[in-house]
Design a protein around this motif. Sequence first.
Motif, PDB file in Angstrom:
ATOM      1  N   ASN A  82      -4.699   8.038   0.640  1.00  0.00           N
ATOM      2  CA  ASN A  82      -4.605   8.721   1.934  1.00  0.00           C
ATOM      3  C   ASN A  82      -5.972   8.717   2.603  1.00  0.00           C
ATOM      4  O   ASN A  82      -6.887   8.018   2.150  1.00  0.00           O
ATOM      5  CB  ASN A  82      -4.052  10.141   1.762  1.00  0.00           C
ATOM      6  CG  ASN A  82      -4.985  11.048   0.949  1.00  0.00           C
ATOM      7  OD1 ASN A  82      -6.109  10.657   0.585  1.00  0.00           O
ATOM      8  ND2 ASN A  82      -4.532  12.247   0.665  1.00  0.00           N
TER       9      ASN A  82
ATOM     10  N   ARG B  70       0.830  -1.205   0.000  1.00  0.00           N
ATOM     11  CA  ARG B  70       0.000   0.000   0.000  1.00  0.00           C
ATOM     12  C   ARG B  70       0.868   1.260   0.000  1.00  0.00           C
ATOM     13  O   ARG B  70       0.374   2.353  -0.229  1.00  0.00           O
ATOM     14  CB  ARG B  70      -0.915   0.018   1.231  1.00  0.00           C
ATOM     15  CG  ARG B  70      -1.780  -1.208   1.389  1.00  0.00           C
ATOM     16  CD  ARG B  70      -2.718  -1.403   0.219  1.00  0.00           C
ATOM     17  NE  ARG B  70      -3.681  -0.317   0.119  1.00  0.00           N
ATOM     18  CZ  ARG B  70      -4.510  -0.158  -0.918  1.00  0.00           C
ATOM     19  NH1 ARG B  70      -4.456  -0.983  -1.957  1.00  0.00           N
ATOM     20  NH2 ARG B  70      -5.374   0.855  -0.918  1.00  0.00           N
ATOM     21  N   GLU B  71       2.162   1.070   0.292  1.00  0.00           N
ATOM     22  CA  GLU B  71       3.110   2.173   0.263  1.00  0.00           C
ATOM     23  C   GLU B  71       4.365   1.735  -0.489  1.00  0.00           C
ATOM     24  O   GLU B  71       4.778   0.584  -0.400  1.00  0.00           O
ATOM     25  CB  GLU B  71       3.500   2.623   1.676  1.00  0.00           C
ATOM     26  CG  GLU B  71       2.370   3.224   2.470  1.00  0.00           C
ATOM     27  CD  GLU B  71       2.822   3.735   3.834  1.00  0.00           C
ATOM     28  OE1 GLU B  71       2.080   4.500   4.454  1.00  0.00           O
ATOM     29  OE2 GLU B  71       3.927   3.335   4.265  1.00  0.00           O
TER      30      GLU B  71
ATOM     31  N   LYS C 152       5.126   6.940  -1.572  1.00  0.00           N
ATOM     32  CA  LYS C 152       3.816   6.961  -2.208  1.00  0.00           C
ATOM     33  C   LYS C 152       2.814   6.113  -1.422  1.00  0.00           C
ATOM     34  O   LYS C 152       3.084   4.953  -1.115  1.00  0.00           O
ATOM     35  CB  LYS C 152       3.867   6.448  -3.643  1.00  0.00           C
ATOM     36  CG  LYS C 152       2.480   6.569  -4.284  1.00  0.00           C
ATOM     37  CD  LYS C 152       2.262   5.724  -5.495  1.00  0.00           C
ATOM     38  CE  LYS C 152       0.789   5.827  -5.905  1.00  0.00           C
ATOM     39  NZ  LYS C 152       0.482   5.085  -7.136  1.00  0.00           N
ATOM     40  N   GLN C 153       1.690   6.727  -1.094  1.00  0.00           N
ATOM     41  CA  GLN C 153       0.565   5.995  -0.516  1.00  0.00           C
ATOM     42  C   GLN C 153      -0.474   5.790  -1.613  1.00  0.00           C
ATOM     43  O   GLN C 153      -0.837   6.746  -2.315  1.00  0.00           O
ATOM     44  CB  GLN C 153      -0.078   6.781   0.622  1.00  0.00           C
ATOM     45  CG  GLN C 153       0.790   6.937   1.854  1.00  0.00           C
ATOM     46  CD  GLN C 153       0.076   7.784   2.892  1.00  0.00           C
ATOM     47  OE1 GLN C 153       0.268   9.000   2.954  1.00  0.00           O
ATOM     48  NE2 GLN C 153      -0.746   7.153   3.712  1.00  0.00           N
TER      49      GLN C 153
END
Length: 283
Positions: free
Chosen positions: A161, A131-132, A157-158
């Motif tokens: 959010n 997810r990141e 990067k997520q």
Amino acid sequence: MNHLKFTKKAIATFSIIALIFTSCSKDETVETDVTQKETSELKLSAEIDTASDAIDDVMIEVYENQEGDETGKMPNVNRPNFLPDCVTITAVIEQGFREITVDFGAEGCLINGNNLKGKVIMSYDREASDREVLITYTLEDFYINAKHILGSKTILKQLENENGNPQFAHTLDLTVIWPSGAQASRQGLKVREWVEGFGSGVFSDNVFKITGNWTSTFVNGNSHSYEVVIPLRRQMSCYYVVSGSIAVSRNNFSGVFDYGTGDCDNSATFTFNSGDVIDIVLN
């Protein structure tokens, strides 16, 4: 005799007045020079923002294009459609790892109003379930609009959010050298929330909301601290940030740098805490 005394007194009086006016004039000149120097550093810092944003624009789009191509979300796309043919992209693909070199050539390429020259090398570990993703990139003999940019960045990067949007947290560590010899470094954090255009495959409709805080330090020792107070709106259809404001503080002055309320132009203002407002023309 009385006439002689009067003349001497008059000469002394006028001499004192002249000294006072001369002193005031010098003080005003010094104050003007200081104000001009302060505003010139504000403009230079804004140029660092433009350069940093230009790098981020390209690298985010290159990363998204690479991921979209691999996952099938953007089939039959070998390169971002906004990059001209003068840009060469080379990808090293290994199990769980990617290294992508974006080469703008020795002469440079014009991209979204900026001339980029040199290489940016991006790498990241990749797992489809993550997810990141932590992305690192370094600059190699890199220039933007004749300014030499040195350093590196990390981007976390997520995928989503708290608002459900993709987000990129940029850790900054850059040095900018102008052709004039001026030099400044930039450290801090910028967070980009992708609020419009995600997944469309079109570069020009992307819009980001930027928050964060950072410091610009010049070679003369002057250090400016910045904190976003109204999120900056970055539209890929415009060369400049179109809205938002940043609180600026330094030892001898502070105030708010304001990009306006949405027009795509090179105009900004700086409001000193005293209430004085000056216009800033962005390069």
